[in-house]
Design a protein around this motif. Structure first.
Motif, PDB file in Angstrom:
ATOM      1  N   ARG A 165       0.876  -1.170   0.000  1.00  0.00           N
ATOM      2  CA  ARG A 165       0.000   0.000   0.000  1.00  0.00           C
ATOM      3  C   ARG A 165       0.913   1.219   0.000  1.00  0.00           C
ATOM      4  N   LEU A 166       0.856   1.985  -1.087  1.00  0.00           N
ATOM      5  CA  LEU A 166       1.791   3.077  -1.301  1.00  0.00           C
ATOM      6  C   LEU A 166       1.066   4.416  -1.345  1.00  0.00           C
ATOM      7  N   ALA A 167       1.824   5.474  -1.090  1.00  0.00           N
ATOM      8  CA  ALA A 167       1.253   6.819  -1.055  1.00  0.00           C
ATOM      9  C   ALA A 167       0.848   7.290  -2.441  1.00  0.00           C
ATOM     10  N   ARG A 168      -0.293   7.934  -2.522  1.00  0.00           N
ATOM     11  CA  ARG A 168      -0.696   8.590  -3.761  1.00  0.00           C
ATOM     12  C   ARG A 168       0.210   9.790  -4.018  1.00  0.00           C
ATOM     13  N   PRO A 169       0.469  10.114  -5.276  1.00  0.00           N
ATOM     14  CA  PRO A 169       1.322  11.266  -5.585  1.00  0.00           C
ATOM     15  C   PRO A 169       0.805  12.582  -5.019  1.00  0.00           C
ATOM     16  N   ASP A 170      -0.541  12.715  -4.891  1.00  0.00           N
ATOM     17  CA  ASP A 170      -1.087  13.973  -4.384  1.00  0.00           C
ATOM     18  C   ASP A 170      -1.034  14.063  -2.862  1.00  0.00           C
ATOM     19  N   GLY A 171      -0.556  12.989  -2.207  1.00  0.00           N
ATOM     20  CA  GLY A 171      -0.406  13.012  -0.756  1.00  0.00           C
ATOM     21  C   GLY A 171      -1.712  12.933   0.012  1.00  0.00           C
ATOM     22  N   LYS A 172      -2.810  12.591  -0.662  1.00  0.00           N
ATOM     23  CA  LYS A 172      -4.119  12.600  -0.004  1.00  0.00           C
ATOM     24  C   LYS A 172      -4.666  11.203   0.271  1.00  0.00           C
ATOM     25  N   GLY A 173      -3.809  10.213   0.279  1.00  0.00           N
ATOM     26  CA  GLY A 173      -4.263   8.855   0.544  1.00  0.00           C
ATOM     27  C   GLY A 173      -3.290   7.841   0.011  1.00  0.00           C
ATOM     28  N   ASN A 174      -3.735   6.595  -0.046  1.00  0.00           N
ATOM     29  CA  ASN A 174      -2.882   5.487  -0.466  1.00  0.00           C
ATOM     30  C   ASN A 174      -3.556   4.667  -1.554  1.00  0.00           C
ATOM     31  N   VAL A 175      -2.757   3.841  -2.215  1.00  0.00           N
ATOM     32  CA  VAL A 175      -3.254   2.923  -3.236  1.00  0.00           C
ATOM     33  C   VAL A 175      -2.737   1.532  -2.915  1.00  0.00           C
ATOM     34  N   LEU A 176      -3.625   0.537  -2.904  1.00  0.00           N
ATOM     35  CA  LEU A 176      -3.215  -0.848  -2.722  1.00  0.00           C
ATOM     36  C   LEU A 176      -2.775  -1.382  -4.084  1.00  0.00           C
TER      37      LEU A 176
END
Length: 281
Positions: A207-218
Motif C-alpha cells: 500500500r503506497l502513497a498517492r502522488p497527491d499526498g491525499k491517501g494510499n493505493v493498494l
C-alpha cells in the motif's frame, strides 16, 4: 440524512431527476451505514483485545451486554477495510496482442480481479472494475483504488513503485524483472526465469502513497501472472492477519508462490520477505 437534504430531493419536480437523486443518496447512505457498522464492530474488538470484558464495554457505552454481543457478530467484518471502504475500484491492465496488435486482458488478471471482487463484496463493499489502458496512463489519485499492474506496462505505476523505501523492481542483466530487497540484499527471481526452471513465482504486495499526498493505493502484481493469482490467494486466506499487522497503513512485502504448472493456479502462497511497514499513513 439531514432533513434539509431530504427536503431538497423531495422538492425536485422532474420525476426522473428525483428518482436518480434519491437513488444516489440512498446508495451513499447505505455505504455510510455499512462503514459505521464496521467501525462499531472494530471498536468492540479492539477494546476486548485490550482486556475489557464485553460486560464492561456494554456498561461504559450505555448498551446492554446482549447488544454488544450482537454487534460483535453482525455487520461487515473490520478486516475488510484492508481493501478499502465504500466503493472500491479494481484496475487490471490491458496488454498488446503480439499477433493481432489489439488490446487484450490476461486471463490471470481477469481471474485475480474477479476473486478480489468476490472477497470485497463478501465484506459488504461495492466494486467497480476498470482497465489500466495501453500505455499505462492511469489516474491513481483516487480513494479506494486497487491496481493490479507492474512497472513494465505502466510508467505511472513504475514511478509509484519507486516510492517504496525498501523493495524495488530491477531488471536483471539477462533481461527478466526481479524484486530486490535493499534492506536484506535479497533478490527475488521467478522460477520461470531461472535455470533450471521451477514452478515458483514472486510478487509484490503493498500500500503506497498517492502522488497527491491525499491517501494510499493498494497495489500488487507478480513477476509473472502466476504470482498475481498467488497474491489474491494470500489475501483471501490471510486478510485478517494482514489487517492485524498493517491496518490501513502503508507497507510492502514480497509474496512467494508455488503453482501448478498445468493450470497456473497457486498451490502455496506465503510471505517471502519481511512485511515492511512504511512511515506515514
Amino acid at each position: 440524512m439531514p432533513s434539509s437534504e431530504l427536503e431538497r430531493i423531495a422538492a425536485i419536480e422532474d420525476p426522473f431527476v428525483l428518482l436518480r437523486a434519491a437513488t444516489e443518496r440512498l446508495n451513499a447512505a447505505q455505504q455510510e451505514v455499512a462503514e459505521l457498522a464496521r467501525l462499531r464492530r472494530r471498536v468492540i474488538q479492539d477494546l476486548h483485545a485490550q482486556g475489557m470484558s464485553y460486560a464492561q464495554i456494554a456498561e461504559a457505552a450505555g448498551l446492554t451486554r446482549g447488544r454488544i454481543h450482537q454487534i460483535r457478530h453482525t455487520g461487515p467484518a473490520p478486516e475488510g477495510a484492508f481493501l478499502g471502504t465504500g466503493t472500491l475500484t479494481i484496475a487490471t491492465p490491458l496488454k498488446q496482442d503480439a499477433i493481432k496488435a489489439r488490446p487484450v486482458v490476461a486471463m490471470e488478471d481477469v481471474t485475480a480481479g474477479k476473486r478480489l471482487e468476490d472477497l470485497a463484496r463478501g465484506f459488504g463493499l461495492s466494486v467497480e472494475l476498470e482497465h489500466v489502458p495501453l500505455g499505462g496512463d492511469i489516474d491513481i489519485n483516487r480513494p479506494n483504488l486497487i491496481v493490479i499492474c507492474g512497472p513494465r506496462l505502466s510508467p505511472v505505476m513504475a514511478q509509484m513503485y519507486e516510492y517504496d523505501p525498501v523493495l524495488e523492481w530491477v531488471k536483471a542483466d539477462d533481461g527478466p524483472w526481479t524484486i530486490h530487497d535493499s534492506r536484506t540484499g535479497t533478490t527475488y527471481r521467478s522460477g520461470e526465469d531461472s535455470d533450471p526452471a521451477t514452478h515458483v513465482d514472486y510478487a509484490y504486495l503493498g500500500r503506497l502513497a498517492r502522488p497527491d499526498g491525499k491517501g494510499n493505493v493498494l497495489v500488487f502484481t507478480g513477476i509473472h501472472p502466476q504470482g498475481t493469482l498467488g497474491v489474491v490467494s494470500l489475501i483471501v486466506s490471510e486478510i485478517n492477519t494482514l489487517w492485524g499487522q498493517v491496518g490501513e497503513d502503508r507497507f510492502s512485502t514480497v509474496v512467494g508462490v508455488e503453482y501448478d504448472p498445468a493450470t497456473g493456479e497457486p498451490v502455496k502462497a506465503e510471505l517471502a520477505s519481511p512485511l515492511y511497514q512504511h512511515e506515514g499513513h
